[in-house]
Design a protein around this motif. Structure first.
Motif, PDB file in Angstrom:
ATOM      1  N   ALA A  38       0.903  -1.114   0.039  1.00 59.74           N
ATOM      2  CA  ALA A  38       0.063   0.181  -0.139  1.00 59.74           C
ATOM      3  C   ALA A  38       0.749   1.313  -0.024  1.00 59.74           C
ATOM      4  CB  ALA A  38      -0.847  -0.069   1.230  1.00 59.74           C
ATOM      5  N   THR A  39       1.858   1.160   0.664  1.00 59.15           N
ATOM      6  CA  THR A  39       2.974   2.364   0.824  1.00 59.15           C
ATOM      7  C   THR A  39       3.325   2.717  -0.531  1.00 59.15           C
ATOM      8  OG1 THR A  39       3.233   1.745   2.983  1.00 59.15           O
ATOM      9  CG2 THR A  39       4.987   3.475   2.119  1.00 59.15           C
ATOM     10  N   ALA A  42       0.754   4.302  -2.919  1.00 60.19           N
ATOM     11  CA  ALA A  42       0.711   5.396  -2.463  1.00 60.19           C
ATOM     12  C   ALA A  42       1.688   6.535  -3.039  1.00 60.19           C
ATOM     13  CB  ALA A  42       0.480   5.841  -1.088  1.00 60.19           C
ATOM     14  N   THR A 114       4.666   7.865   7.459  1.00 62.25           N
ATOM     15  CA  THR A 114       3.393   8.180   6.662  1.00 62.25           C
ATOM     16  C   THR A 114       2.678   9.273   7.154  1.00 62.25           C
ATOM     17  OG1 THR A 114       1.851   6.648   7.739  1.00 62.25           O
ATOM     18  CG2 THR A 114       2.951   5.645   5.963  1.00 62.25           C
ATOM     19  N   GLY A 203      -4.881  -1.010  -1.533  1.00 63.95           N
ATOM     20  CA  GLY A 203      -4.378   0.399  -1.544  1.00 63.95           C
ATOM     21  C   GLY A 203      -4.783   1.470  -2.429  1.00 63.95           C
ATOM     22  N   PHE A 207      -7.159   4.679  -2.441  1.00 61.42           N
ATOM     23  CA  PHE A 207      -6.608   5.918  -2.774  1.00 61.42           C
ATOM     24  C   PHE A 207      -7.460   6.488  -3.996  1.00 61.42           C
ATOM     25  CE2 PHE A 207      -2.514   3.588  -1.601  1.00 61.42           C
ATOM     26  CZ  PHE A 207      -2.661   4.042  -0.452  1.00 61.42           C
ATOM     27  N   SER A 215      -4.271  10.414  -1.146  1.00 59.36           N
ATOM     28  CA  SER A 215      -3.723   9.044  -1.108  1.00 59.36           C
ATOM     29  C   SER A 215      -2.905   9.179   0.323  1.00 59.36           C
ATOM     30  CB  SER A 215      -2.866   8.730  -2.202  1.00 59.36           C
ATOM     31  OG  SER A 215      -1.607   9.473  -2.485  1.00 59.36           O
ATOM     32  N   LEU A 219      -3.465   6.874   3.118  1.00 57.60           N
ATOM     33  CA  LEU A 219      -2.298   5.811   3.786  1.00 57.60           C
ATOM     34  C   LEU A 219      -1.998   5.887   5.263  1.00 57.60           C
ATOM     35  CD1 LEU A 219      -0.257   3.649   3.038  1.00 57.60           C
ATOM     36  CD2 LEU A 219       1.419   5.411   2.525  1.00 57.60           C
ATOM     37  N   ALA A 223      -1.965   3.077   7.793  1.00 57.62           N
ATOM     38  CA  ALA A 223      -0.575   2.595   8.619  1.00 57.62           C
ATOM     39  C   ALA A 223      -0.615   2.683  10.105  1.00 57.62           C
ATOM     40  CB  ALA A 223       0.366   3.584   8.140  1.00 57.62           C
TER      41      ALA A 223
END
Length: 244
Positions: A38-39, A42, A114, A203, A207, A215, A219, A223
């Motif tokens: 997901a990171t 983003a 994040t 993710g 987003f 986004s 995130l 997180a």
């Protein structure tokens, strides 16, 4: 006529778990890999194509961009690699000196990164620039820290965002399974890869649903929630077996 004997259940379970202590830790790794996916999603959406999970590509870019004459892009690739490694160093030192009783405190560093990326992004005038370097570097730092989560006595045994290596392990494990040398050794790595893939997919959907420009904020919420969840998902017995 020769007969083959099935491996005992304990051996099969050990092969299924691979480097993990038990199924709970395997689930934990999959959840953390989902956060890594997901990171990365983003960062890619926010910057329109800047990977923070792909250090192999960034390493090549820090050389090739200079050859092309794109020195600014080469510099950003270099800084991304350095900040990623810095995240690993800081998380390792913190694990040694600060959170000996909280093995997955690295996730807190990732969540904090994040939040910092989202706050940094909020200080920009989005109409005047497409994206900021600072927020993306915050995410690279957080990913470096996150990769230290599954370790044994300071040595990482299951990288969470290193998909290339994970796919090699899966392929090798399947090959050994077919050859009859080692059964199910690929399952643990496949579960981590599935987590990363799910994180990137879910993710990306989130987003887009909440607007790509939001986004980093989305995130940050995800997180922080995962940091709280994995803090509870971890188990005290891991700490006794995994101390430096």
């Amino acid at each position: 006529m020769t007969t083959t004997h099935a491996p005992p259940p304990s051996q099969t379970r050990k092969e299924l778990l691979g480097p993990f202590y038990d199924s709970r830790e395997m689930i934990l790794a999959a959840v953390l890999a989902a956060l890594a996916g997901a990171t990365g999603a983003a960062a890619w959406l926010y910057s329109s194509g800047w990977y923070v999970t792909f250090m192999t590509g960034n390493t090549e870019r820090l050389v090739l961009e200079h050859i092309k004459g794109a020195h600014a892009l080469g510099l950003t690739a270099l800084v991304t690699v350095l900040v990623f490694v810095l995240g690993v160093i800081v998380a390792t030192l913190a694990r040694v000196h600060l959170w000996r009783k909280a093995r997955h405190g690295a996730t807190v560093l990732t969540a904090g990164s994040t939040v910092a990326a989202s706050a940094w992004d909020g200080s920009f005038n989005s109409a005047s620039q497409e994206f900021g370097v600072g927020p993306v570097l915050c995410l690279a730092f957080g990913l470096g820290a996150l990769n230290t989560s599954i370790s044994r006595k300071g040595e990482v045994v299951m990288p969470l965002s290193y998909v290339t290596g994970t796919l090699v392990k899966i392929g090798q494990g399947v090959g050994l399974h077919i050859a009859g040398k080692k059964r199910w050794g690929w399952v643990a790595h496949a579960s981590t890869y599935a987590g990363f893939l799910a994180g990137a997919g879910v993710g990306g959907l989130l987003f887009n649903a909440f607007n790509v420009q939001n986004s980093l904020r989305t995130l940050a919420v995800v997180a922080v929630a995962i940091a709280a969840l994995t803090w509870r998902l971890d188990h005290p017995k891991f700490l006794k077996r995994d101390l430096h």
